[in-house]
Structure formats: structure tokens, C-alpha cells
Design an enzyme around this catalytic site. Structure first.
Site, PDB file in Angstrom:
ATOM      1  N   GLY A   1      11.454 -11.371  16.991  1.00  0.00           N
ATOM      2  CA  GLY A   1      12.303 -12.417  17.287  1.00  0.00           C
ATOM      3  C   GLY A   1      13.645 -11.486  16.804  1.00  0.00           C
ATOM      4  O   GLY A   1      14.764 -11.581  17.107  1.00  0.00           O
TER       5      GLY A   1
ATOM      6  N   THR B   1       0.706  -1.187  -0.099  1.00  0.00           N
ATOM      7  CA  THR B   1      -0.058  -0.096  -0.007  1.00  0.00           C
ATOM      8  C   THR B   1       0.992   1.267  -0.044  1.00  0.00           C
ATOM      9  O   THR B   1       0.296   2.322  -0.007  1.00  0.00           O
ATOM     10  CB  THR B   1      -0.909   0.005   1.251  1.00  0.00           C
ATOM     11  OG1 THR B   1      -0.057   0.226   2.435  1.00  0.00           O
ATOM     12  CG2 THR B   1      -1.770  -1.131   1.302  1.00  0.00           C
TER      13      THR B   1
ATOM     14  N   LYS C   1      -4.144  -6.473  15.078  1.00  0.00           N
ATOM     15  CA  LYS C   1      -3.536  -5.457  16.094  1.00  0.00           C
ATOM     16  C   LYS C   1      -3.666  -5.850  17.605  1.00  0.00           C
ATOM     17  O   LYS C   1      -2.980  -5.776  18.506  1.00  0.00           O
ATOM     18  CB  LYS C   1      -4.065  -4.088  15.885  1.00  0.00           C
ATOM     19  CG  LYS C   1      -3.903  -3.569  14.694  1.00  0.00           C
ATOM     20  CD  LYS C   1      -2.438  -3.449  14.534  1.00  0.00           C
ATOM     21  CE  LYS C   1      -1.978  -2.459  13.238  1.00  0.00           C
ATOM     22  NZ  LYS C   1      -0.665  -2.146  12.850  1.00  0.00           N
TER      23      LYS C   1
ATOM     24  N   ASP D   1       8.886  -8.324   2.403  1.00  0.00           N
ATOM     25  CA  ASP D   1       7.426  -8.579   2.966  1.00  0.00           C
ATOM     26  C   ASP D   1       7.937  -9.152   4.394  1.00  0.00           C
ATOM     27  O   ASP D   1       8.411 -10.054   4.668  1.00  0.00           O
ATOM     28  CB  ASP D   1       6.834  -9.809   2.317  1.00  0.00           C
ATOM     29  CG  ASP D   1       5.451 -10.041   2.923  1.00  0.00           C
ATOM     30  OD1 ASP D   1       5.203  -9.855   4.191  1.00  0.00           O
ATOM     31  OD2 ASP D   1       4.675 -10.827   2.424  1.00  0.00           O
TER      32      ASP D   1
ATOM     33  N   SER E   1       1.517  -2.528   7.776  1.00  0.00           N
ATOM     34  CA  SER E   1       0.220  -3.078   7.789  1.00  0.00           C
ATOM     35  C   SER E   1      -0.562  -2.151   6.913  1.00  0.00           C
ATOM     36  O   SER E   1      -0.355  -0.981   7.135  1.00  0.00           O
ATOM     37  CB  SER E   1      -0.233  -3.062   9.241  1.00  0.00           C
ATOM     38  OG  SER E   1      -1.540  -3.310   9.289  1.00  0.00           O
TER      39      SER E   1
ATOM     40  N   ASN F   1       8.060 -12.038  13.659  1.00  0.00           N
ATOM     41  CA  ASN F   1       9.408 -12.005  13.160  1.00  0.00           C
ATOM     42  C   ASN F   1      10.259 -10.783  13.714  1.00  0.00           C
ATOM     43  O   ASN F   1      11.399 -11.018  14.038  1.00  0.00           O
ATOM     44  CB  ASN F   1       9.306 -11.940  11.386  1.00  0.00           C
ATOM     45  CG  ASN F   1       8.809 -13.187  10.770  1.00  0.00           C
ATOM     46  OD1 ASN F   1       8.769 -14.269  11.484  1.00  0.00           O
ATOM     47  ND2 ASN F   1       7.989 -13.003   9.643  1.00  0.00           N
TER      48      ASN F   1
ATOM     49  N   TYR G   1      -8.353  -6.458  10.752  1.00  0.00           N
ATOM     50  CA  TYR G   1      -7.514  -5.523  11.220  1.00  0.00           C
ATOM     51  C   TYR G   1      -7.578  -5.378  12.790  1.00  0.00           C
ATOM     52  O   TYR G   1      -6.331  -5.463  13.257  1.00  0.00           O
ATOM     53  CB  TYR G   1      -7.836  -4.147  10.484  1.00  0.00           C
ATOM     54  CG  TYR G   1      -6.823  -2.970  10.905  1.00  0.00           C
ATOM     55  CD1 TYR G   1      -5.740  -3.028  10.386  1.00  0.00           C
ATOM     56  CD2 TYR G   1      -7.428  -1.902  11.745  1.00  0.00           C
ATOM     57  CE1 TYR G   1      -4.807  -2.029  10.726  1.00  0.00           C
ATOM     58  CE2 TYR G   1      -6.682  -1.012  11.880  1.00  0.00           C
ATOM     59  CZ  TYR G   1      -5.289  -0.548  11.359  1.00  0.00           C
ATOM     60  OH  TYR G   1      -4.570   0.242  11.575  1.00  0.00           O
TER      61      TYR G   1
HETATM   62  P1  NAD Z   1       0.174   2.983   4.949  1.00  0.00           P
HETATM   63  O1  NAD Z   1      -0.873   2.028   4.170  1.00  0.00           O
HETATM   64  O2  NAD Z   1       0.321   4.468   4.383  1.00  0.00           O
HETATM   65  O3  NAD Z   1       1.502   2.405   5.242  1.00  0.00           O
HETATM   66  C1  NAD Z   1       1.837   1.064   5.735  1.00  0.00           C
HETATM   67  C2  NAD Z   1       2.932   0.567   4.911  1.00  0.00           C
HETATM   68  O4  NAD Z   1       3.365  -0.673   5.293  1.00  0.00           O
HETATM   69  C3  NAD Z   1       2.776   0.489   3.555  1.00  0.00           C
HETATM   70  O5  NAD Z   1       4.031   1.295   2.633  1.00  0.00           O
HETATM   71  C4  NAD Z   1       2.915  -0.693   3.049  1.00  0.00           C
HETATM   72  O6  NAD Z   1       3.335  -1.204   1.677  1.00  0.00           O
HETATM   73  C5  NAD Z   1       3.786  -1.675   4.098  1.00  0.00           C
HETATM   74  N1  NAD Z   1       3.231  -2.912   4.427  1.00  0.00           N
HETATM   75  C6  NAD Z   1       1.972  -3.446   4.501  1.00  0.00           C
HETATM   76  N2  NAD Z   1       2.355  -4.810   4.631  1.00  0.00           N
HETATM   77  C7  NAD Z   1       3.686  -5.046   4.634  1.00  0.00           C
HETATM   78  C8  NAD Z   1       4.421  -6.199   4.614  1.00  0.00           C
HETATM   79  N3  NAD Z   1       3.868  -7.594   4.809  1.00  0.00           N
HETATM   80  N4  NAD Z   1       5.717  -6.014   4.817  1.00  0.00           N
HETATM   81  C9  NAD Z   1       6.201  -5.037   4.443  1.00  0.00           C
HETATM   82  N5  NAD Z   1       5.615  -3.752   4.180  1.00  0.00           N
HETATM   83  C10 NAD Z   1       4.327  -3.851   4.520  1.00  0.00           C
HETATM   84  O7  NAD Z   1      -0.456   3.089   6.419  1.00  0.00           O
HETATM   85  P2  NAD Z   1      -0.029   4.190   7.568  1.00  0.00           P
HETATM   86  O8  NAD Z   1      -1.308   4.995   7.657  1.00  0.00           O
HETATM   87  O9  NAD Z   1       1.382   4.795   7.444  1.00  0.00           O
HETATM   88  O10 NAD Z   1       0.027   3.111   8.929  1.00  0.00           O
HETATM   89  C11 NAD Z   1       1.209   2.857   9.442  1.00  0.00           C
HETATM   90  C12 NAD Z   1       1.016   1.897  10.424  1.00  0.00           C
HETATM   91  O11 NAD Z   1       0.342   2.895  11.636  1.00  0.00           O
HETATM   92  C13 NAD Z   1       0.323   0.624  10.513  1.00  0.00           C
HETATM   93  O12 NAD Z   1       0.444  -0.195  11.324  1.00  0.00           O
HETATM   94  C14 NAD Z   1      -1.172   1.128  10.958  1.00  0.00           C
HETATM   95  O13 NAD Z   1      -2.076  -0.028  11.566  1.00  0.00           O
HETATM   96  C15 NAD Z   1      -0.798   2.228  12.064  1.00  0.00           C
HETATM   97  N6  NAD Z   1      -1.966   3.214  12.278  1.00  0.00           N
HETATM   98  C16 NAD Z   1      -2.103   4.095  11.493  1.00  0.00           C
HETATM   99  C17 NAD Z   1      -3.095   5.255  11.697  1.00  0.00           C
HETATM  100  C18 NAD Z   1      -3.339   6.244  10.766  1.00  0.00           C
HETATM  101  O14 NAD Z   1      -4.175   7.188  11.264  1.00  0.00           O
HETATM  102  N7  NAD Z   1      -2.664   6.447   9.699  1.00  0.00           N
HETATM  103  C19 NAD Z   1      -4.046   4.877  12.877  1.00  0.00           C
HETATM  104  C20 NAD Z   1      -3.837   3.710  13.369  1.00  0.00           C
HETATM  105  C21 NAD Z   1      -2.787   3.000  13.422  1.00  0.00           C
END
Ligand code: NAD
Length: 330
Positions: free
Chosen positions: A108, A41, A155, A62, A81, A105, A151
Site C-alpha cells: 500500500g 530479531t 512467504k 513494527d 521477517s 502495508n 514461515y
Molecule cells: P534477520 O532476523 O537477521 O533480520 C530480519 C529483521 O527483520 C530483524 O532485524 C527483525 O528485527 C526485523 N523484523 C522482524 N519482524 C518485524 C516487524 N514486524 N517489523 C519490523 N521489523 C521486523 O533475518 P535475515 O536473515 O536478515 O532475513 C531477512 C529477510 O530475508 C527475511 O524476510 C527472510 O525471510 C529473508 N530470507 C533470508 C534468508 C537467509 O539465508 N538469511 C533466506 C531466505 C529468505
């Protein structure tokens, strides 16, 4: 500073919205930053400006698969995520895997490197809350088999696994419960309320609200969120800490604010409310204030102005994106 004296930090999800801003923040502190992302994403454009730096490296990987990083690590930030409902409903299995296998992972790896790890949790672990504001000792109201279960439960598992590593292996762990955050680099079509409304307003289309628009959210500007995360990492609390902005607003008001700031002629259009849409969302941030002396500084209006300014600088093609499905505003 010479590379060998720098603190070394691994940031997963580095090409995403929050991950890329965190990379910037730690580069500013002269850390050696190792970004990791599989771009599911995210977008490399978000970190393109860092590739020329000697204290930045990037792995396209990944994290649900085995993670190896050569050399010493002081810190690990696990932000990989999918985060918006549009994304995690399209890729539910990957979402569950990155929250569970990915977290395992990285725990660890942190253990092997004797590094401190911070995991990005979310206000979604509170589900559709029965209490407001939500403080860290509220256990939540989540349906594991509901549309958002993939989701929310990933979490919740992440928090449980991280806590087990802390208790059983004495790993230094931090858990941040992030409430809705906004700012530059969010994808305009990611379905979250603010980028959706801004894109619609800038295109002159109607702003689409679900239900009657009276559901509330509270939005934190990205620079405040990043400072909060920075403080949680460097603080000494291993139990979860809410980081967000308690300034609550309903989605009708938010849409009107965005129309006003963009000076758009757009109107508001109402659509059917999706099931299990949380009715309210507001963080109790007294723990962060007390332990970290942190609270948000940027008002929603100022944050929106800065964000809209950013979107205005994007090429017009970014705004013309028509593959524009949205599921829910969170
Ligand atoms: P985003 O989608 O912009 O960024 C997530 C990034 O993780 C992306 O670059 C995606 O490519 C990468 N990713 C996903 N699965 C992956 C995998 N298996 N291996 C490697 N990379 C992977 O989302 P964000 O808003 O920047 O959110 C980042 C984190 O913050 C997430 O864990 C999300 O749950 C948490 N979060 C964000 C918000 C918010 O308001 N933005 C709120 C609560 C929690």
C-alpha cells in the site's frame, strides 16, 4: 550529492543480517536510506556505523502495523521477517503477520508513493522439494500446518499478494527467492547451520548435526546475495527470481570444512532429525544468469574464511553465549 537529489529507499528489517548489508550497499550508491525495524530479531549494532550519516535515518516500527514514511520514495525493500526456524517457532503469529499484514502495508505504501517494491521471499516456499535443483516454475511441497508452515505459508502469501498488486494495480514489483545465505552479522545463536557450527568450533565444543548429516544445502555468501538482490531490483522482471549459490554440500562436509578452517579440535555429534527437515536444497539460477547476468563469485571456502574472521573479531562474550538452543539447520 545533495539530499534532495538522492534516490530514496525504504528498507524494512534494516537491523537484521541481510537488511543491514543492503543498507550498506545502497549507502555506497549514495541513496538516501530509510531503515525500519522493530528489533525483534535484529540488532542496532548492525547499523550503528550508519547513524552518523546524513543520508541514513531509522524508524523503530513494527511493519505489521500501519506504515507511514514522510516524503517521496523511489524504492521499498521488504526484508522484515524472522528468518531462522528458532526465531519463527518462538514467534509464529508475528511471523505470519509480517509476511501477510506487513507485506500488505508495504504494498500500500509503495502504491501511494509510486515506488517500486521488492519483497524478500525464500527457498522455503519450495518446502521439502521433490525436484532438484529447484527452478522458479516448481510449485513446492509445503505442509501448511507443519512446524514450518508459519514461515513458508507467510512467504507464499507474500508472493501471491505482491503479484496481485502487480496485476491489479500495475504496481512495479520484484520478488526474490533467497536461498541460504551467510556472512557477518548473523546471530551466533540463531540456529542456522553456519553460525551454529562456527560458534561451536570456536568454543571447542562438538558440532551438532541432525540425522546422519547427509541432508544437503547450498550456501551463498552475503556479498553475492546483495548483488543479486540489487540486480533484481533494477531489472525488469516481476515474476520470482532465485538468488543463491548452487554449490551443494551435505552438512557433514560443511561441519568438517568449518573445523578445518577454524583449526578446532571439535568433533561431530549426531542428534535426532527434526520432522519435515528438507533433505536437499539447491537453486537453479539459470533465470538470474539469463535475465540479470548475475551469478555468485565468492566460493564457500572464501566466504567461510571471511565470516570466521569476522566472528573472531567479536568480543569473547559473544562467543560465550550459553543460551544456545538450536532447532534445525536450514
Ligand atoms: P534477520 O532476523 O537477521 O533480520 C530480519 C529483521 O527483520 C530483524 O532485524 C527483525 O528485527 C526485523 N523484523 C522482524 N519482524 C518485524 C516487524 N514486524 N517489523 C519490523 N521489523 C521486523 O533475518 P535475515 O536473515 O536478515 O532475513 C531477512 C529477510 O530475508 C527475511 O524476510 C527472510 O525471510 C529473508 N530470507 C533470508 C534468508 C537467509 O539465508 N538469511 C533466506 C531466505 C529468505
Amino acid at each position: 550529492m545533495e539530499n534532495k537529489h538522492r534516490k530514496r529507499i525504504l528498507i524494512t528489517g534494516a537491523a537484521g543480517f541481510l537488511g543491514s548489508h543492503l543498507c550498506d550497499r545502497f549507502i555506497l550508491e549514495d541513496y538516501h536510506v530509510i531503515g525500519m525495524d522493530n528489533l525483534i530479531t535484529g540488532d542496532l549494532q548492525n547499523i550503528a556505523h550508519l547513524f552518523k550519516l546524513e543520508n541514513f535515518e531509522f524508524y523503530n516500527h513494527d511493519v505489521s502495523k500501519f506504515v507511514h514514511v514522510p516524503g517521496h520514495l523511489d524504492y521499498v525493500l521488504h526484508f522484515a521477517s524472522p528468518a531462522s526456524p528458532i526465531d519463527y517457532l518462538k514467534i509464529p503469529i508475528q511471523t505470519l503477520k509480517v509476511g501477510s499484514l506487513g507485506t500488505h502495508n508495504l504494498l500500500g505504501l509503495a502504491r501511494a508513493k509510486s515506488a517500486r517494491i521488492l519483497v524478500a521471499s525464500t527457498s522455503e516456499i519450495y518446502g521439502d522439494p521433490n525436484v532438484s535443483p529447484q527452478s522458479e516454475d516448481y510449485w513446492g511441497n509445503v505442509n501448511p500446518v507443519g512446524p514450518r508452515g508459519v514461515y513458508d505459508e507467510a512467504k507464499r502469501f507474500q508472493e501471491a499478494m505482491t503479484t496481485a498488486y502487480h496485476n491489479f494495480h500495475q504496481l512495479e514489483t520484484r520478488i526474490v527467492r533467497i536461498f541460504n545465505t551467510f556472512g557477518s552479522r548473523m546471530r551466533l545463536n540463531d540456529g542456522r547451520a553456519i553460525p551454529t557450527f562456527i560458534a561451536q568450533a570456536l568454543r571447542g565444543e562438538d558440532l551438532t548435526l541432525f540425522g546422519n548429516g547427509l541432508q544437503t544445502r547450498s550456501f551463498c555468501y552475503v556479498s553475492d546475495q546483495v548483488e543479486g538482490i540489487f540486480n533484481v531490483l533494477h531489472g525488469d522482471c516481476s515474476t520470482p527470481i532465485n538468488i543463491g549459490n548452487p554449490d551443494e554440500i551435505n552438512l557433514n562436509q560443511l561441519a568438517k570444512e568449518i573445523i578445518e578452517i577454524t583449526q578446532s579440535k571439535s568433533k561431530i555429534r549426531y542428534q535426532e532429525l527434526p520432522t519435515e527437515d528438507p533433505k536437499q536444497r539447491r537453486p537453479d539460477i539459470s533465470k538470474a544468469k539469463r535475465l540479470l547476468d548475475w551469478e555468485p563469485r565468492v566460493s564457500r571456502k572464501e566466504g567461510l574464511e571471511r565470516t570466521i574472521e569476522y566472528y573472531r573479531t567479536l568480543p569473547i562474550t559473544a562467543l560465550e553465549h550459553k543460551d544456545f538452543k538450536y532447532y534445525n539447520h536450514r
